[in-house]
Write a protein that holds these residues in place. Structure first.
Motif: not given
Length: 794
Positions: A580, A600-601, A604, A611-612
């Motif tokens: 990622s 999103r990363m 975060a 990150p999720d």
């Protein structure tokens, strides 16, 4: 206003609604010849009116966040505070590697001070504190340190800098310190938190702005609507109030009611609209259709529960934006809760039972029990593993049951009553076994033959009348304290620290990246993310080669299998981190299109969150990204030494395993095989040693030595070998090394034992690992009420 829906999707506001508030505020201000003075009063009035309008619809827990965000934004606009300092206060990126030389400062506090001392504003702070420890100790150990003066020249610092120092020294007092900060900069009226009278908020409403009640368990806001309706002549009897409780097939009834009301100027109450998800679109259209050209007296009142997660939120934006949102919450604190519990009854109910003395005593104990279980929720997982909607209905039904049982039996059937209250009335809500044990223990404490004391220093009142009981609470109930609920005073420190950490975390998420990256900030958002990304990749270890490791031995003992499983889990996590980050790196360089997942990363990494995508493959953790990543690297080191020759480490770091359950099961399997015991007839037994990890140089003869456990709610007395009362401000003391073995069930020690749950993190609940039997000299009930548990990470 627009940012608030990041906190809760119920908080939606429209420009149209803001316009109305703005114009009403302007109309309220008295005329004034002097233009400068006029502009100032206008700004003050508009700001305060908007603040009030929004606060009405916020939950108690979010009001301070909103007031603080308002204060910070206004001070940034007038350049009275610096972006850089605000960013430091909210992020509080601290390198936790320093050891405190002073007994009154924790390692975390000292680490924060050391990091601050590298900056110009706080240079020399560490030397000053070491140089005059007495004066600083007085500040740190004060009851309300946020009201004290800082020693030496530090007292002349700006208010924001004082907040930063306070966050280092006493993180648990930050909610109070922030409240003081808002008062100093905006005025006391922004923090008073008085409840707006319903009649006053009703004046704001109109045919185009319905009222929307956000429900909380145990509160019925529609009583207010009905009582105001009686005063103004809108009642069901007069046919001017239509009360529809939504559920199966009630949508049509609601539609007819709204049409009639709009024509003839009636009121409509629509209860629980969250239960009719499919009809909400039609409701939005109806509200819009009748908002213009209806009778001026027409009003709509709606109520709905907030969704437990953002994904489950279903109330349409259009309904929320134009409605006046009102939250009604149950009272807080034992004092208010006990009065509220008693308010469900009256003199008539107290007099109804032929066995007056017993009935009144148990009724009062039940009210205390109800206040306890409801208010204990505020202590988070140390209070209850999961949140339950205990409500006044549970209490009133229990009192009915009590009346029937006392009338029918010659003796008080304690056992039956406790079972009915604890397993059915209140227990009906409870889904966690440990919480069930807690509820049962409360009732055993409060419901027994010679019940004298409900809390230290609070006795059961004698036979009084209804008003007498209310007076008794006012006069005799000690000050609010965790001790009322059977918890240790540390529970409050912990609860306040968590609350203030959440406050800053939310405030950080509310700052727009451009604001944080404003003048004088270091680099852009992308640059900051790139730095974090490079640091992580640079330290990231290679994965484990499973073929090489499994070739080292042909043996497949339970312990070796655990080691293989741990390596495989770690490989998946390291692989995902590498994949990622490389993808995001290409995105930042412009070689790939940025996908929502990469965005999103990026957010975060910017906010120092894990990150999720990584969390899904990792283990439960409450750490911020920097601390979490160090933890991952530590776990890899531990696995490196284990995979060297695959022999069990002398002392196993239980907290460093993805799956501690499988290791504990392996201990049972090994001993069961060795002694030829059937596996279903053995259980783990633990002996807490008197030594720490460094003092061991050979592994356990049978079973295993484990370390890395902490106790919350009490502490372990190493000399006496029993659980004992916690020390003040020592929230989670470390446990010595524990020897874990398996024994047949019939050889288990059962006397003077507290069955202590072991959890992976402070979140408890779903992170449950095992139950360990620990020795105690006190009654186990004491530790049950104190919420004592062992944790693998703190």
């Amino acid at each position: 206003m627009n940012e608030l829906n990041k906190i809760n999707p119920m908080y939606q506001f429209s420009l149209k609604a803001f316009n109305v508030v703005f114009h009403k505020a302007v109309a309220m201000v008295e005329a004034c010849e002097d233009v400068t003075a006029r502009v100032k009063t206008l700004i003050d009035c508009v700001t305060y009116s908007t603040f009030n309008y929004i606060s009405m619809g916020l939950f108690e827990r979010d009001k301070l966040t909103f007031a603080a965000q308002l204060a910070f934004q206004l001070l940034l606009m007038t350049k009275e505070i610096e972006v850089r300092e605000l960013d430091f206060l909210l992020r509080f990126d601290i390198d936790h590697s320093y050891v405190s030389p002073l007994d009154f400062l924790s390692d975390a506090a000292w680490s924060a001070i050391k990091v601050m001392s590298f900056t110009d504003e706080f240079r020399g702070l560490d030397r000053d504190i070491e140089g005059s420890p007495k004066r600083w100790k007085k500040l740190v150990e004060s009851e309300c340190p946020e009201k004290e003066k800082f020693p030496q020249e530090w007292t002349g610092k700006r208010t924001l800098q004082k907040l930063i120092m306070m966050r280092a020294l006493r993180p648990d007092r930050m909610t109070y310190a922030v409240k003081n900060f808002v008062e100093e900069n905006l005025g006391v009226k922004y923090t008073e938190g008085r409840k707006t009278e319903f009649a006053k908020s009703f004046r704001e409403s109109g045919p185009a702005s319905p009222m929307f009640f956000i429900l909380s368990p145990g509160v019925d806001p529609l009583k207010d609507v009905e009582s105001l309706g009686r005063k103004l002549g809108f009642t069901i009897d007069l046919g001017k109030l239509h009360n529809v409780s939504l559920g199966q097939g009630q949508e049509a009834v609601a539609e007819v009611a709204m049409e009639t009301a709009a024509k003839e100027g009636h009121w409509v109450i629509l209860q629980n609209i969250h239960l009719v998800a499919r009809w909400l679109g039609s409701l939005e259209k109806l509200l819009e259709r009748y908002c213009g050209g209806s009778h001026p007296d027409y009003r709509v009142f709606m109520s709905a529960e907030p969704a437990p997660t953002i994904q489950e939120h279903i109330i349409p934006q259009g309904i929320l934006e134009n409605a006046i949102k009102v939250t009604n919450e149950p009272p807080t604190g034992m004092h208010a809760n006990l009065h509220a519990a008693l308010d469900n009854f009256d003199q008539g109910i107290l007099d109804q039972c032929s066995r007056e003395q017993e009935f009144k005593t148990i009724l009062f104990s039940l009210c205390y029990f109800h206040a306890c279980v409801a208010e204990r929720r505020k202590f988070g997982p140390q209070g209850w593993n999961r949140r339950y909607p205990f409500n006044p209905g549970d209490l009133t039904i229990s009192v009915n049951v009590l009346y029937n049982y006392l009338e029918a039996n010659a003796q008080v059937p304690w056992e039956d009553l406790r079972y009915l209250f604890g397993e059915i009335m209140y227990g009906g809500h409870i889904s966690d076994d440990w919480d069930r044990r807690l509820c049962r223990t409360y009732l055993e404490e409060y419901m027994q033959t010679n019940q004298l004391e409900l809390a230290p220093g609070f006795l059961v009142p004698s036979n009084l009348d209804y008003k007498g009981y209310h007076n008794f609470i006012d006069e005799m109930l000690p000050h609010e304290s965790p001790v009322h609920y059977g918890l240790h005073p540390n529970a409050e420190i912990d609860f306040l620290t968590v609350t203030s950490d959440n406050l800053f975390h939310t405030l950080l998420e509310l700052q727009s990246p451009d604001a944080v990256m404003g003048e004088g900030a270091t680099g852009t958002l992308e640059e900051k993310v790139k730095t974090v990304l490079d640091e992580v990749l640079e330290k990231l270890p290679e994965g484990y080669s499973m073929t090489d490791i499994s070739a080292k031995t042909t043996e497949r003992s339970p312990y070796i299998l655990v080691c293989f499983q741990e390596c495989e889990r770690m490989n998946m996590l390291i692989g995902e981190i590498r994949r990622s980050l490389k993808e995001l790196d290409m995105g930042l360089r412009g070689e790939l299109a940025i996908s929502p997942e990469m965005e999103r990363m990026q957010t975060a990494l910017f906010l120092d969150n894990v990150p999720d995508a990584w969390t899904k493959l990792a283990y439960p953790s409450t750490y911020s990204l920097a601390i979490w990543y160090n933890d991952v690297l530590q776990r890899c080191k531990e696995l490196d030494s284990w995979t060297q020759d695959l022999s069990l480490p002398t002392v196993v770091w239980l907290s460093g395993l993805f799956n501690p359950q499988s290791f504990l099961t392996a201990v049972m399997q090994s001993l069961a095989r060795k002694n030829e015991w059937p596996l279903d007839k053995v259980n783990l037994t633990v002996d807490v040693t008197k030594k720490f990890k460094e003092e061991f140089n050979q592994p356990a003869r049978e079973g295993a030595y484990v370390y890395g456990l902490y106790m919350e709610g009490a502490r372990w007395d190493t000399q006496a070998g029993v659980i004992t009362e916690a020390r003040l401000k020592e929230l989670t003391p470390a446990m010595p090394v524990i020897s874990v073995r398996a024994v047949p069930n019939d050889r288990q020690e059962t006397r003077n034992i507290y069955e202590c749950p072991l959890y992976k993190t402070k979140i408890r609940g779903p992170t449950y690992v095992w139950t360990l039997s620990l020795k105690t000299r006190e009654r186990p009930a004491k530790w049950v009420l104190a919420g004592v548990a062992l944790l693998l990470s703190v």
